[in-house]
Write a protein that holds these residues in place. Structure first.
Motif, PDB file in Angstrom:
ATOM      1  N   ALA A   1     -55.822  61.938  88.041  1.00 17.70           N
ATOM      2  CA  ALA A   1     -56.603  60.710  88.170  1.00 17.70           C
ATOM      3  C   ALA A   1     -57.395  60.445  86.889  1.00 17.70           C
ATOM      4  N   VAL A   2     -57.960  61.491  86.299  1.00 15.99           N
ATOM      5  CA  VAL A   2     -58.697  61.345  85.039  1.00 15.99           C
ATOM      6  C   VAL A   2     -57.749  60.849  83.951  1.00 15.99           C
ATOM      7  N   ILE A   3     -56.577  61.466  83.866  1.00 13.71           N
ATOM      8  CA  ILE A   3     -55.596  61.062  82.848  1.00 13.71           C
ATOM      9  C   ILE A   3     -55.212  59.598  83.030  1.00 13.71           C
ATOM     10  N   SER A   4     -54.914  59.197  84.252  1.00 14.75           N
ATOM     11  CA  SER A   4     -54.483  57.815  84.476  1.00 14.75           C
ATOM     12  C   SER A   4     -55.605  56.819  84.201  1.00 14.75           C
ATOM     13  N   GLY A   5     -56.845  57.268  84.319  1.00 12.19           N
ATOM     14  CA  GLY A   5     -57.972  56.407  83.978  1.00 12.19           C
ATOM     15  C   GLY A   5     -58.182  56.263  82.480  1.00 12.19           C
ATOM     16  N   LEU A   6     -57.698  57.228  81.719  1.00 10.57           N
ATOM     17  CA  LEU A   6     -57.868  57.219  80.268  1.00 10.57           C
ATOM     18  C   LEU A   6     -56.704  56.582  79.524  1.00 10.57           C
ATOM     19  N   VAL A   7     -55.515  56.665  80.102  1.00 13.97           N
ATOM     20  CA  VAL A   7     -54.295  56.283  79.396  1.00 13.97           C
ATOM     21  C   VAL A   7     -53.642  55.105  80.107  1.00 13.97           C
ATOM     22  N   ASP A   8     -53.402  54.033  79.372  1.00 14.91           N
ATOM     23  CA  ASP A   8     -52.761  52.859  79.967  1.00 14.91           C
ATOM     24  C   ASP A   8     -51.294  53.106  80.284  1.00 14.91           C
ATOM     25  N   ASP A   9     -50.637  53.920  79.480  1.00 15.96           N
ATOM     26  CA  ASP A   9     -49.209  54.170  79.654  1.00 15.96           C
ATOM     27  C   ASP A   9     -49.009  55.655  79.925  1.00 15.96           C
ATOM     28  N   VAL A  10     -48.889  56.015  81.200  1.00 18.08           N
ATOM     29  CA  VAL A  10     -48.718  57.419  81.580  1.00 18.08           C
ATOM     30  C   VAL A  10     -47.615  57.524  82.628  1.00 18.08           C
ATOM     31  N   GLU A  11     -46.851  58.594  82.531  1.00 15.19           N
ATOM     32  CA  GLU A  11     -45.793  58.871  83.495  1.00 15.19           C
ATOM     33  C   GLU A  11     -45.883  60.346  83.870  1.00 15.19           C
ATOM     34  N   VAL A  12     -45.902  60.621  85.161  1.00 17.79           N
ATOM     35  CA  VAL A  12     -45.969  61.989  85.656  1.00 17.79           C
ATOM     36  C   VAL A  12     -44.712  62.255  86.470  1.00 17.79           C
ATOM     37  N   SER A  13     -44.027  63.345  86.141  1.00 18.98           N
ATOM     38  CA  SER A  13     -42.861  63.722  86.929  1.00 18.98           C
ATOM     39  C   SER A  13     -42.914  65.220  87.185  1.00 18.98           C
ATOM     40  N   ALA A  14     -42.400  65.626  88.325  1.00 16.13           N
ATOM     41  CA  ALA A  14     -42.401  67.044  88.697  1.00 16.13           C
ATOM     42  C   ALA A  14     -41.235  67.307  89.625  1.00 16.13           C
ATOM     43  N   GLY A  15     -40.676  68.487  89.500  1.00 14.05           N
ATOM     44  CA  GLY A  15     -39.553  68.879  90.338  1.00 14.05           C
ATOM     45  C   GLY A  15     -39.419  70.388  90.347  1.00 14.05           C
ATOM     46  N   ALA A  16     -38.289  70.865  90.785  1.00 14.19           N
ATOM     47  CA  ALA A  16     -38.056  72.301  90.904  1.00 14.19           C
ATOM     48  C   ALA A  16     -38.068  73.015  89.557  1.00 14.19           C
ATOM     49  N   ASP A  17     -37.782  72.298  88.469  1.00 11.32           N
ATOM     50  CA  ASP A  17     -37.728  72.913  87.140  1.00 11.32           C
ATOM     51  C   ASP A  17     -39.027  72.809  86.365  1.00 11.32           C
ATOM     52  N   GLY A  18     -40.035  72.168  86.921  1.00  2.76           N
ATOM     53  CA  GLY A  18     -41.312  72.031  86.221  1.00  2.76           C
ATOM     54  C   GLY A  18     -41.807  70.606  86.238  1.00  2.76           C
ATOM     55  N   GLY A  19     -42.902  70.410  85.538  1.00  3.23           N
ATOM     56  CA  GLY A  19     -43.519  69.093  85.502  1.00  3.23           C
ATOM     57  C   GLY A  19     -43.683  68.587  84.087  1.00  3.23           C
ATOM     58  N   LEU A  20     -43.869  67.284  83.972  1.00  2.00           N
ATOM     59  CA  LEU A  20     -44.026  66.657  82.671  1.00  2.00           C
ATOM     60  C   LEU A  20     -44.989  65.490  82.798  1.00  2.00           C
ATOM     61  N   ILE A  21     -45.940  65.435  81.874  1.00  2.00           N
ATOM     62  CA  ILE A  21     -46.848  64.296  81.780  1.00  2.00           C
ATOM     63  C   ILE A  21     -46.576  63.648  80.435  1.00  2.00           C
ATOM     64  N   ARG A  22     -46.179  62.365  80.459  1.00  2.00           N
ATOM     65  CA  ARG A  22     -45.943  61.588  79.240  1.00  2.00           C
ATOM     66  C   ARG A  22     -47.054  60.554  79.117  1.00  2.00           C
ATOM     67  N   MET A  23     -47.650  60.505  77.945  1.00  2.00           N
ATOM     68  CA  MET A  23     -48.730  59.550  77.683  1.00  2.00           C
ATOM     69  C   MET A  23     -48.457  58.891  76.344  1.00  2.00           C
ATOM     70  N   SER A  24     -48.850  57.629  76.193  1.00  2.00           N
ATOM     71  CA  SER A  24     -48.699  56.992  74.886  1.00  2.00           C
ATOM     72  C   SER A  24     -49.819  55.993  74.636  1.00  2.00           C
ATOM     73  N   TRP A  25     -50.087  55.799  73.355  1.00  2.00           N
ATOM     74  CA  TRP A  25     -51.115  54.882  72.886  1.00  2.00           C
ATOM     75  C   TRP A  25     -50.527  54.042  71.759  1.00  2.00           C
ATOM     76  N   PRO A  26     -50.968  52.791  71.630  1.00  2.00           N
ATOM     77  CA  PRO A  26     -50.480  51.953  70.522  1.00  2.00           C
ATOM     78  C   PRO A  26     -51.034  52.455  69.195  1.00  2.00           C
ATOM     79  N   THR A  27     -50.286  52.203  68.137  1.00  2.00           N
ATOM     80  CA  THR A  27     -50.736  52.560  66.788  1.00  2.00           C
ATOM     81  C   THR A  27     -50.891  51.312  65.954  1.00  2.00           C
ATOM     82  N   THR A  28     -51.680  51.448  64.926  1.00  2.00           N
ATOM     83  CA  THR A  28     -51.845  50.381  63.953  1.00  2.00           C
ATOM     84  C   THR A  28     -51.052  50.777  62.726  1.00  2.00           C
ATOM     85  N   PRO A  29     -50.100  49.966  62.311  1.00  2.00           N
ATOM     86  CA  PRO A  29     -49.283  50.326  61.151  1.00  2.00           C
ATOM     87  C   PRO A  29     -50.169  50.532  59.919  1.00  2.00           C
TER      88      PRO A  29
END
Length: 149
Positions: free
Chosen positions: A116-144
Motif C-alpha cells: 500500500a505504501v509503494i502504490s501510494g508513492l509510485v504512479d506506475d507499479v505492478e505487483v505479481s506473485a506466484g509459485a516461483d516468487g514475486g516481482l514488484i515493478r515500479m517506474s518514474w518519468p525522466t527528464t531528458p
C-alpha cells in the motif's frame, strides 16, 4: 538503455545499500530531484518485503534489484524467490493511492501495508506473485538530459 543489476543477501542491512544505489541511478537517469525521496522509500519498502519473505521462508538465494533507464522512464524491479500460494497480479499505472490486492505470502498484513505504501508513492507499479516468487515493478518519468553545444 542502461541497466544496473544488484543482488544481495536477504539481510536487512543491505536494504539501505539498495536504496542508495537506486537513488544514485535514478538521479543519473534524469528522475526529478523532488521525487528521489519517493524512489528511496519505495525501493526500501520493496526490498524490505523481499528480505522478510526470504528470511521467513528460509530462502538462501539473493534478492534481485534491476534498475533500468531509457529515454522516457526509469524502472526498478525487485524480485524475491518466495513461493506464493496463489498468483497475484496487480497493476496500478497512473492511479497513485490504489492499494494492491492482498499478498498471500504471510497473511499477517505487513506485506499488504508495504504494498500500500509503494502504490501510494509510485504512479506506475505492478505487483505479481506466484509459485516461483514475486516481482514488484515500479517506474518514474525522466527528464531528458539537455543537449550541450
Amino acid at each position: 538503455m542502461a541497466t544496473v543489476e544488484l543482488l544481495f543477501s536477504a539481510l536487512p542491512e543491505h536494504v539501505r545499500t539498495a536504496r542508495l544505489v537506486a537513488a544514485a541511478v535514478a538521479r543519473r537517469a534524469g528522475v526529478d530531484e523532488a521525487v528521489l525521496d519517493e524512489v528511496r522509500l519505495a525501493v526500501g519498502e520493496a526490498c524490505s518485503r523481499a528480505v522478510g519473505l526470504h528470511v521467513s521462508q528460509e530462502i538462501s538465494s539473493p534478492v534481485r534489484v534491476v534498475l533500468t533507464e531509457d529515454e522516457k522512464k526509469f524502472s526498478i524491479e525487485v524480485a524475491d524467490d518466495a513461493p506464493h500460494a496463489i498468483s497475484v497480479a496487480v497493476a496500478t499505472p497512473g492511479s497513485a493511492g490504489t492499494a494492491p490486492a492482498a499478498d498471500d505470502a504471510g497473511g499477517d498484513g505487513e506485506d499488504d501495508m508495504g504494498l500500500a505504501v509503494i502504490s501510494g508513492l509510485v504512479d506506475d507499479v505492478e505487483v505479481s506473485a506466484g509459485a516461483d516468487g514475486g516481482l514488484i515493478r515500479m517506474s518514474w518519468p525522466t527528464t531528458p538530459a539537455s543537449a550541450t553545444p
